[in-house]
Write an enzyme that holds these catalytic residues in place. Structure first.
Site, mmCIF file in Angstrom:
data_model
loop_
_atom_site.group_PDB
_atom_site.id
_atom_site.type_symbol
_atom_site.label_atom_id
_atom_site.label_comp_id
_atom_site.label_asym_id
_atom_site.label_seq_id
_atom_site.Cartn_x
_atom_site.Cartn_y
_atom_site.Cartn_z
ATOM 1 N N LYS A 75 0.844 -1.196 0.000
ATOM 2 C CA LYS A 75 0.000 0.000 0.000
ATOM 3 C C LYS A 75 0.882 1.250 0.000
ATOM 4 C CE LYS A 75 -3.827 1.968 2.754
ATOM 5 N NZ LYS A 75 -4.622 1.749 3.994
ATOM 6 N N SER A 152 -9.334 1.727 3.458
ATOM 7 C CA SER A 152 -8.552 2.499 2.497
ATOM 8 C C SER A 152 -7.568 1.659 1.683
ATOM 9 C CB SER A 152 -7.775 3.604 3.223
ATOM 10 O OG SER A 152 -6.896 3.056 4.197
ATOM 11 N N SER A 176 -9.490 -0.653 7.528
ATOM 12 C CA SER A 176 -8.923 -0.485 6.193
ATOM 13 C C SER A 176 -8.272 -1.710 5.588
ATOM 14 C CB SER A 176 -7.929 0.672 6.195
ATOM 15 O OG SER A 176 -8.600 1.898 6.326
#
Length: 476
Positions: A75, A152, A176
């Site tokens: 990420k 996210s 997330s």
């Protein structure tokens, strides 16, 4: 021979080790698939040259370890020294940290190959991954590209669901890793955080673009529980989790987590529960009536006050010069994140923070501790999200949704309703696949455990997955 798109991480590593495939062929196939599926917007940057160079080292015997040759994704809020860490926001698009985050470094030391950095909700402040920064764009759910993948960590989950890689790293503040896992039919772990220090399973302080040092953690994500367990064992330095038989395992099913569900989600989740009961699990039907109200006293105060100090601390620790919190706030491109940073820069919740940390958060943790203790529970079981993936809203970045045809409600609060309380309490949580709706949208089931119970959660997850199966590949 090439590695199958349905192979687990361990199977890929074994095939490379036994020279049935080369690391270069596996990594090249992952990169090529990422290019073919670039319409998903799963990546902010692909690391083709670096990944192939690392793969060649594996094939030459110069890089070894438990993950040697395994393609992974990271990420883009997790520090990497060889690529920028943009967090999907304009002010940080070219920002580069001086060293890798510790969790990532452990994967690299074990021979993993990073093929790229994945897209996310801007600055990780949301759960849709509808990133409106010009260089990012909305991440699309591989099972239905008109819908969100969750966030996210949406780019990591989309890359995994699309069979580009088997696993990778996300981060989790309020859901997330788990929300995107649920909405894409993958698996996401939020490891224990507790009160920090010895309670914390992974130690990446000041090496991930922060929201909250109290709540943030890196989390492994994968196509299967076994993939997640493998990454966890490498990062945590613990033995690989083994399946725990479900017979006699006590799982709390609080009504507050099971109320107001989308009808299709409820049908899938309750059918999954029935199969777990057939396998010998004991469902303990006792509610936690004060939980959500207590959580509301904690959540936004922590997440919208701590960035004021935490973001400058990350910039300094990462060696990123010439960029300030004000610069980041001024450059935000997604309207929903603009709103969040307005509250942050005004310190709208600063006056309540000391009381939250001294009184309200400990009270939330006490509710959980009593629930586990009084009911002799191994874990709490509930649908990860109360509804399937909603349609992408490219106007606000978050928007509204409807559950069962009801009045529009905010997407953010609706989709994190079940994941947020455990996050605020610092508990470990694991979301795994439960089944598909009639519209072929995945449904996730989560198990939360007491702080430090990560290994047990993974062991239970292995057994649950053996019963419920894994999600089918999307039709791409």
């Amino acid at each position: 021979m090439t590695a199958s798109n349905e192979a687990t991480a361990a199977e890929i590593v074994a095939a490379i080790r036994d020279r049935k495939v080369t690391a270069v062929s596996v990594v090249e196939a992952a990169l090529d698939r990422a290019e073919r599926l670039k319409h998903l917007n799963a990546f902010i940057v692909l690391n083709r040259d670096g990944a192939l160079a690392a793969a060649r080292q594996v094939d030459a015997g110069a890089r070894t370890g438990a993950l040697a040759g395994l393609p992974v994704v990271i990420k883009d809020n997790i520090n990497t020294s060889d690529m920028p860490t943009s967090a999907g926001t304009p002010a940080l698009q070219h920002a580069r940290a001086t060293r890798n985050a510790p969790s990532l470094q452990k994967l690299l030391d074990a021979g993993a190959v990073v093929i790229g950095k994945t897209n996310l909700h801007e600055l990780a402040f949301g759960i849709t991954s509808t990133n409106l920064a010009p260089f990012a764009g909305p991440v699309r759910n591989p099972h239905d590209t008109t819908r969100i993948p969750g966030g996210s960590s949406g780019g990591t989950s989309a890359a995994i669901a699309a069979r580009i890689v088997t696993c990778g790293l996300g981060s989790d503040t309020g859901g997330s890793t788990r929300v995107p896992a649920a909405l894409t039919g993958t698996v996401g772990l939020r490891p224990s955080v507790g009160n920090g220090g010895a309670d914390r399973r992974y130690h990446d302080d000041n090496h991930v673009v922060p929201i909250s040092h109290t709540r943030d953690t890196v989390g492994p994500m994968g196509r299967t529980v076994a993939d997640v367990a493998l990454l966890d064992s490498v990062i945590a330095g613990t033995p690989l989790a083994m399946a725990i038989p479900l017979r006699g395992v006590r799982l709390g099913v609080p009504a507050c987590f099971w109320s107001g569900l989308d009808r299709d989600v409820e049908t899938v989740a309750r059918a999954a529960c029935a199969r777990l009961v057939e396998a010998g699990a004991v469902l303990v039907d006792v509610d936690m009536p004060d939980l959500f109200a207590q959580n509301e006293k904690v959540s936004f105060v922590v997440a919208l006050h701590e960035p004021i100090a935490d973001i400058p601390a990350w910039l300094a620790a990462s060696g990123i010069e010439g960029i300030t919190l004000a610069d980041i706030a001024a450059g935000v491109a997604s309207p929903d994140v603009v709103g969040a940073f307005g509250a942050i820069t005004a310190d709208a919740f600063g006056a309540a923070y000391d009381d939250v940390m001294a009184v309200q958060r400990p009270a939330l943790q006490a509710i959980y501790a009593a629930y586990f203790r009084d009911n002799k529970l191994d874990a709490i079981l509930f649908p990860t999200c109360i509804a399937p993936a909603p349609v992408i809203d490219e106007t606000s970045g978050s928007g509204e949704m409807s559950v069962n045809g009801g009045a529009p409600v905010p997407t953010f609060g609706t989709m994190i309703r079940n994941t947020d309380p455990g996050s605020n309490a610092g508990l470990p949580g694991l979301s795994l696949y439960a089944g598909m709706t009639p519209d072929a949208l995945p449904v996730g089931l989560e198990i939360d455990g007491p702080v430090g119970g990560d290994g047990k959660l993974l062991g239970l997850g292995l057994s649950i997955e053996a019963i419920l199966g894994v999600a089918p590949p999307p039709k791409l």
